[in-house]
Scaffold this motif. Structure first.
Motif, mmCIF file in Angstrom:
data_model
loop_
_atom_site.group_PDB
_atom_site.id
_atom_site.type_symbol
_atom_site.label_atom_id
_atom_site.label_comp_id
_atom_site.label_asym_id
_atom_site.label_seq_id
_atom_site.Cartn_x
_atom_site.Cartn_y
_atom_site.Cartn_z
ATOM 1 N N PHE A 5 -27.911 -20.127 -8.843
ATOM 2 C CA PHE A 5 -27.993 -20.456 -7.419
ATOM 3 C C PHE A 5 -27.811 -19.182 -6.607
ATOM 4 O O PHE A 5 -26.760 -18.549 -6.654
ATOM 5 C CB PHE A 5 -26.930 -21.483 -7.038
ATOM 6 N N VAL A 6 -28.862 -18.798 -5.869
ATOM 7 C CA VAL A 6 -28.833 -17.510 -5.182
ATOM 8 C C VAL A 6 -28.951 -17.611 -3.668
ATOM 9 O O VAL A 6 -28.754 -16.608 -2.963
ATOM 10 C CB VAL A 6 -29.944 -16.580 -5.719
ATOM 11 N N TRP A 7 -29.264 -18.783 -3.138
ATOM 12 C CA TRP A 7 -29.485 -18.908 -1.697
ATOM 13 C C TRP A 7 -29.467 -20.383 -1.340
ATOM 14 O O TRP A 7 -29.713 -21.232 -2.190
ATOM 15 C CB TRP A 7 -30.835 -18.300 -1.326
ATOM 16 N N PHE A 8 -29.213 -20.673 -0.074
ATOM 17 C CA PHE A 8 -29.245 -22.042 0.418
ATOM 18 C C PHE A 8 -29.892 -22.063 1.792
ATOM 19 O O PHE A 8 -29.510 -21.282 2.663
ATOM 20 C CB PHE A 8 -27.834 -22.627 0.521
ATOM 21 N N ASP A 9 -30.882 -22.932 1.978
ATOM 22 C CA ASP A 9 -31.463 -23.180 3.296
ATOM 23 C C ASP A 9 -30.996 -24.549 3.763
ATOM 24 O O ASP A 9 -30.943 -25.488 2.972
ATOM 25 C CB ASP A 9 -33.002 -23.222 3.239
ATOM 26 N N ASN A 10 -30.676 -24.635 5.045
ATOM 27 C CA ASN A 10 -30.434 -25.929 5.659
ATOM 28 C C ASN A 10 -31.651 -26.217 6.519
ATOM 29 O O ASN A 10 -31.823 -25.632 7.585
ATOM 30 C CB ASN A 10 -29.158 -25.916 6.495
ATOM 31 N N MET A 11 -32.531 -27.077 6.015
ATOM 32 C CA MET A 11 -33.783 -27.382 6.708
ATOM 33 C C MET A 11 -33.558 -28.550 7.661
ATOM 34 O O MET A 11 -33.062 -29.597 7.250
ATOM 35 C CB MET A 11 -34.878 -27.706 5.695
ATOM 36 N N THR A 12 -33.927 -28.331 8.917
ATOM 37 C CA THR A 12 -33.614 -29.312 9.946
ATOM 38 C C THR A 12 -34.639 -29.281 11.073
ATOM 39 O O THR A 12 -35.265 -28.255 11.311
ATOM 40 C CB THR A 12 -32.204 -29.048 10.519
ATOM 41 N N GLU A 13 -34.785 -30.400 11.749
ATOM 42 C CA GLU A 13 -35.657 -30.452 12.921
ATOM 43 C C GLU A 13 -34.938 -29.927 14.163
ATOM 44 O O GLU A 13 -35.561 -29.729 15.197
ATOM 45 C CB GLU A 13 -36.155 -31.879 13.141
ATOM 46 N N PRO A 47 -26.061 -12.047 4.455
ATOM 47 C CA PRO A 47 -26.163 -13.500 4.596
ATOM 48 C C PRO A 47 -26.237 -14.188 3.242
ATOM 49 O O PRO A 47 -26.664 -13.594 2.253
ATOM 50 C CB PRO A 47 -27.457 -13.694 5.392
ATOM 51 N N PHE A 48 -25.800 -15.436 3.201
ATOM 52 C CA PHE A 48 -25.814 -16.223 1.970
ATOM 53 C C PHE A 48 -26.677 -17.469 2.108
ATOM 54 O O PHE A 48 -26.954 -18.153 1.124
ATOM 55 C CB PHE A 48 -24.391 -16.638 1.576
ATOM 56 N N ALA A 49 -27.088 -17.763 3.341
ATOM 57 C CA ALA A 49 -27.852 -18.982 3.603
ATOM 58 C C ALA A 49 -28.580 -18.827 4.927
ATOM 59 O O ALA A 49 -28.413 -17.816 5.625
ATOM 60 C CB ALA A 49 -26.914 -20.188 3.653
ATOM 61 N N ALA A 50 -29.359 -19.858 5.262
ATOM 62 C CA ALA A 50 -30.074 -19.842 6.531
ATOM 63 C C ALA A 50 -30.310 -21.264 7.005
ATOM 64 O O ALA A 50 -30.325 -22.199 6.208
ATOM 65 C CB ALA A 50 -31.414 -19.122 6.386
ATOM 66 N N THR A 51 -30.501 -21.394 8.308
ATOM 67 C CA THR A 51 -31.038 -22.630 8.848
ATOM 68 C C THR A 51 -32.501 -22.363 9.153
ATOM 69 O O THR A 51 -32.873 -21.247 9.525
ATOM 70 C CB THR A 51 -30.295 -23.093 10.115
ATOM 71 N N CYS A 52 -33.337 -23.368 8.941
ATOM 72 C CA CYS A 52 -34.767 -23.205 9.190
ATOM 73 C C CYS A 52 -35.387 -24.572 9.453
ATOM 74 O O CYS A 52 -34.741 -25.605 9.277
ATOM 75 C CB CYS A 52 -35.449 -22.499 8.028
ATOM 76 N N ASP A 53 -36.633 -24.552 9.884
ATOM 77 C CA ASP A 53 -37.345 -25.791 10.156
ATOM 78 C C ASP A 53 -37.642 -26.530 8.860
ATOM 79 O O ASP A 53 -37.652 -25.936 7.779
ATOM 80 C CB ASP A 53 -38.645 -25.497 10.903
ATOM 81 N N THR A 54 -37.916 -27.822 8.973
ATOM 82 C CA THR A 54 -38.224 -28.633 7.805
ATOM 83 C C THR A 54 -39.539 -28.181 7.170
ATOM 84 O O THR A 54 -40.368 -27.542 7.803
ATOM 85 C CB THR A 54 -38.326 -30.129 8.173
ATOM 86 N N LEU A 55 -39.700 -28.508 5.914
ATOM 87 C CA LEU A 55 -40.903 -28.170 5.161
ATOM 88 C C LEU A 55 -41.359 -29.410 4.406
ATOM 89 O O LEU A 55 -40.590 -29.940 3.585
ATOM 90 C CB LEU A 55 -40.612 -27.037 4.173
ATOM 91 N N GLU A 56 -42.568 -29.878 4.689
ATOM 92 C CA GLU A 56 -43.149 -31.003 3.944
ATOM 93 C C GLU A 56 -42.159 -32.160 3.763
ATOM 94 O O GLU A 56 -42.002 -32.687 2.666
ATOM 95 C CB GLU A 56 -43.632 -30.532 2.569
ATOM 96 N N GLY A 57 -41.442 -32.511 4.829
ATOM 97 C CA GLY A 57 -40.527 -33.635 4.757
ATOM 98 C C GLY A 57 -39.177 -33.350 4.125
ATOM 99 O O GLY A 57 -38.384 -34.262 3.939
ATOM 100 N N ILE A 58 -38.898 -32.102 3.793
ATOM 101 C CA ILE A 58 -37.591 -31.748 3.229
ATOM 102 C C ILE A 58 -36.628 -31.505 4.390
ATOM 103 O O ILE A 58 -36.941 -30.788 5.325
ATOM 104 C CB ILE A 58 -37.656 -30.456 2.392
ATOM 105 N N SER A 59 -35.457 -32.111 4.311
ATOM 106 C CA SER A 59 -34.409 -31.802 5.283
ATOM 107 C C SER A 59 -33.079 -31.760 4.544
ATOM 108 O O SER A 59 -32.936 -32.312 3.461
ATOM 109 C CB SER A 59 -34.371 -32.834 6.413
ATOM 110 N N GLY A 60 -32.128 -31.057 5.128
ATOM 111 C CA GLY A 60 -30.815 -30.893 4.515
ATOM 112 C C GLY A 60 -30.718 -29.603 3.721
ATOM 113 O O GLY A 60 -31.594 -28.739 3.800
ATOM 114 N N TRP A 61 -29.643 -29.472 2.971
ATOM 115 C CA TRP A 61 -29.407 -28.258 2.191
ATOM 116 C C TRP A 61 -30.350 -28.207 0.991
ATOM 117 O O TRP A 61 -30.475 -29.165 0.240
ATOM 118 C CB TRP A 61 -27.968 -28.202 1.699
#
Length: 116
Positions: A5-13, A47-61
């Motif tokens: 595990f090397v990175w985490f995105d929080n994908m959100t609208e 940085p260890f993570a990021a927030t970003c827009d959703t991708l193809e219906g993916i949301s959350g960590w």
């Protein structure tokens, strides 16, 4: 490799609201670089993570799992029942392919760019 595990995105609208929450809750610092907002723990340089827009219906960590060979990892994922969401997404530190495991959880298989 100590941990895959090397990175985490929080994908959100609502990236701004999520970023504000994470700062208020955990004190994480943010740096907006356009399509994503990097998150850094207080006092850390990287940085260890990021927030970003959703991708193809993916949301959350979404965890990024480092692999040695991205094309081979995609073949294996398909063979074991994963659904491919997006392949070979270029990033500043490497390429990622987003999958959903047979249970429905999203993750990114990630290959580090040469020299990173």
């Amino acid at each position: 490799m100590p941990s895959p595990f090397v990175w985490f995105d929080n994908m959100t609208e609502t990236r701004h609201d999520t970023t504000h929450f994470l700062h208020a809750m955990f004190g994480w610092q943010s740096k907006d670089i356009g399509p994503i907002t990097f998150l850094t723990a207080d006092g850390a340089d990287t940085p260890f993570a990021a927030t970003c827009d959703t991708l193809e219906g993916i949301s959350g960590w979404v965890p990024y799992i480092e692999v040695d060979d991205l094309p081979t990892a995609i073949v294996q994922a398909k063979r074991h029942g994963a659904t491919i969401i997006a392949e070979n997404v270029k990033g500043p530190a490497g390429d990622a392919s987003f999958i959903r495991d047979p249970g429905g959880s999203a993750m990114a298989l990630w290959k580090r760019a040469e020299g990173v």
